[in-house]
Enzyme design. Structure first.
Site, PDB file in Angstrom:
ATOM      1  N   ASN A  19       3.137   4.245 -10.616  1.00 55.29           N
ATOM      2  CA  ASN A  19       1.953   4.073 -11.459  1.00 55.29           C
ATOM      3  C   ASN A  19       0.659   3.967 -10.658  1.00 55.29           C
ATOM      4  O   ASN A  19      -0.415   4.266 -11.181  1.00 55.29           O
ATOM      5  CB  ASN A  19       2.123   2.827 -12.328  1.00 55.29           C
ATOM      6  CG  ASN A  19       0.851   2.472 -13.068  1.00 55.29           C
ATOM      7  OD1 ASN A  19       0.454   3.132 -14.023  1.00 55.29           O
ATOM      8  ND2 ASN A  19       0.177   1.419 -12.622  1.00 55.29           N
ATOM      9  N   ILE A  63      -6.907   6.056 -22.755  1.00 55.92           N
ATOM     10  CA  ILE A  63      -6.283   4.743 -22.902  1.00 55.92           C
ATOM     11  C   ILE A  63      -7.255   3.628 -22.533  1.00 55.92           C
ATOM     12  O   ILE A  63      -8.020   3.753 -21.573  1.00 55.92           O
ATOM     13  CB  ILE A  63      -5.027   4.639 -21.996  1.00 55.92           C
ATOM     14  CG1 ILE A  63      -4.101   5.834 -22.201  1.00 55.92           C
ATOM     15  CG2 ILE A  63      -4.309   3.326 -22.246  1.00 55.92           C
ATOM     16  CD1 ILE A  63      -3.518   5.961 -23.580  1.00 55.92           C
ATOM     17  N   LYS A 116      -2.444  14.935 -10.392  1.00 50.54           N
ATOM     18  CA  LYS A 116      -1.640  14.700 -11.589  1.00 50.54           C
ATOM     19  C   LYS A 116      -0.832  15.932 -11.979  1.00 50.54           C
ATOM     20  O   LYS A 116       0.244  15.811 -12.576  1.00 50.54           O
ATOM     21  CB  LYS A 116      -2.529  14.222 -12.742  1.00 50.54           C
ATOM     22  CG  LYS A 116      -3.158  12.860 -12.498  1.00 50.54           C
ATOM     23  CD  LYS A 116      -2.117  11.799 -12.155  1.00 50.54           C
ATOM     24  CE  LYS A 116      -2.696  10.422 -11.947  1.00 50.54           C
ATOM     25  NZ  LYS A 116      -1.661   9.412 -11.626  1.00 50.54           N
ATOM     26  N   ASN A 148       0.867  -1.177   0.000  1.00 49.38           N
ATOM     27  CA  ASN A 148       0.000   0.000   0.000  1.00 49.38           C
ATOM     28  C   ASN A 148       0.898   1.220   0.000  1.00 49.38           C
ATOM     29  O   ASN A 148       1.610   1.477   0.977  1.00 49.38           O
ATOM     30  CB  ASN A 148      -0.901  -0.021   1.239  1.00 49.38           C
ATOM     31  CG  ASN A 148      -1.802   1.200   1.333  1.00 49.38           C
ATOM     32  OD1 ASN A 148      -1.747   2.108   0.502  1.00 49.38           O
ATOM     33  ND2 ASN A 148      -2.647   1.225   2.355  1.00 49.38           N
ATOM     34  N   SER A 186      -1.045  12.653 -16.244  1.00 45.47           N
ATOM     35  CA  SER A 186      -2.203  12.531 -17.128  1.00 45.47           C
ATOM     36  C   SER A 186      -2.375  13.849 -17.876  1.00 45.47           C
ATOM     37  O   SER A 186      -1.957  14.910 -17.384  1.00 45.47           O
ATOM     38  CB  SER A 186      -3.474  12.234 -16.322  1.00 45.47           C
ATOM     39  OG  SER A 186      -4.635  12.374 -17.121  1.00 45.47           O
ATOM     40  N   TYR A 210      -8.463  14.505  -8.952  1.00 45.53           N
ATOM     41  CA  TYR A 210      -7.533  13.771  -9.806  1.00 45.53           C
ATOM     42  C   TYR A 210      -6.589  14.726 -10.543  1.00 45.53           C
ATOM     43  O   TYR A 210      -5.370  14.508 -10.597  1.00 45.53           O
ATOM     44  CB  TYR A 210      -8.327  12.935 -10.806  1.00 45.53           C
ATOM     45  CG  TYR A 210      -7.513  12.015 -11.673  1.00 45.53           C
ATOM     46  CD1 TYR A 210      -6.991  10.830 -11.164  1.00 45.53           C
ATOM     47  CD2 TYR A 210      -7.281  12.314 -13.022  1.00 45.53           C
ATOM     48  CE1 TYR A 210      -6.244   9.970 -11.969  1.00 45.53           C
ATOM     49  CE2 TYR A 210      -6.548  11.466 -13.825  1.00 45.53           C
ATOM     50  CZ  TYR A 210      -6.035  10.297 -13.296  1.00 45.53           C
ATOM     51  OH  TYR A 210      -5.301   9.446 -14.087  1.00 45.53           O
ATOM     52  N   ALA A 211      -7.149  15.798 -11.105  1.00 43.81           N
ATOM     53  CA  ALA A 211      -6.337  16.773 -11.831  1.00 43.81           C
ATOM     54  C   ALA A 211      -5.298  17.407 -10.914  1.00 43.81           C
ATOM     55  O   ALA A 211      -4.143  17.618 -11.326  1.00 43.81           O
ATOM     56  CB  ALA A 211      -7.228  17.847 -12.442  1.00 43.81           C
TER      57      ALA A 211
END
Length: 244
Positions: free
Chosen positions: A85, A185, A154, A58, A137, A150-151
């Site tokens: 990743n 993707i 990233k 983790n 991303s 998320y943005a």
């Protein structure tokens, strides 16, 4: 391309991470350590590839990360390549996004990358070389509706990577840090998307298709290898031209 390299890949159980593990293994890495919380999905990796070791990890568990890195370096002597990743999404519009969804994405996508890199980079600097590859991303470079959390993560890993490129090489060590920014993707995260969403995204992509996990793994292989020895602090978009 990766002979004599010990590589560690987080989020190695499926999708892009698994493809990177398999690609590195096929390129004759001395050892590929595939890390994930889902050991069941990695059960066949060691059977398929004798140079792959699976490890339950983790990335949010700092003590667990420290101990795992200690054991790996004790057994193999070093870690030459780190692929950050592991990542998750908890999408929602800002007025509906919960604090817990914000915190969880921050912990995994941003702090998890920090934890892994902080544990491994000092050894790379001591040995004088290494490649750190972090998955960003196009959302991190250009934003997206419903992905504030998320943005932010990233975009954050891009800023950290650029800082690391300067910091880790400041005393002459050939330790490189780069980001890959995938576009749209085909992964388990996109398999359940409505067809109209897929058609919309592919129509916006100049190459008129979704990318494959192998497209990202190929870029990771390049950044892990000596062929990219003069590349650091960069963000490579693998997006079919989606964001230009």
């Amino acid at each position: 391309m990766l002979t004599d390299k010990v590589c560690l890949v987080t989020g190695g159980a499926q999708g892009i991470g698994r493809c990177i593990v398999e690609t590195f293994a096929r390129q004759n890495a001395t050892r590929v350590i595939a890390c994930d919380m889902n050991m069941g999905m990695m059960a066949d990796l060691e059977q398929q590839f004798p140079n792959v070791t699976t490890l339950e990890l983790n990335v949010c568990d700092r003590d667990g990360v420290t101990e795992a890195v200690r054991k790996i370096t004790a057994q193999y002597g070093q870690i030459d390549v780190l692929v950050n990743n592991a990542g998750i999404t908890r999408d929602n519009l800002i007025d509906k996004m919960t604090e817990s969804d914000w915190d969880l994405v921050m912990d995994v996508n941003l702090k998890g990358v920090f934890n892994m890199t902080q544990a491994i980079a000092p050894t790379m600097m001591q040995t004088g070389s290494g490649s750190i590859i972090t998955m960003s991303s196009v959302v991190g470079t250009d934003g997206n509706i419903g992905q504030t959390n998320y943005a932010a993560t990233k975009a954050g890993v891009i800023a950290m990577t650029k800082s690391w490129a300067k910091e880790f090489a400041r005393k002459g060590a050939q330790v490189r840090a780069n980001c890959i920014a995938p576009g749209f993707i085909e992964t388990p995260m996109t398999v359940d998307l409505p067809e109209k969403v897929i058609n919309h995204m592919t129509s916006k992509t100049p190459l008129q298709r979704m990318g494959k996990a192998q497209d990202i793994a190929n870029c990771a292989l390049f950044l892990a290898s000596a062929q990219s020895s003069f590349i650091t602090g960069q963000v490579i978009k693998v997006d079919g031209g989606l964001v230009i």
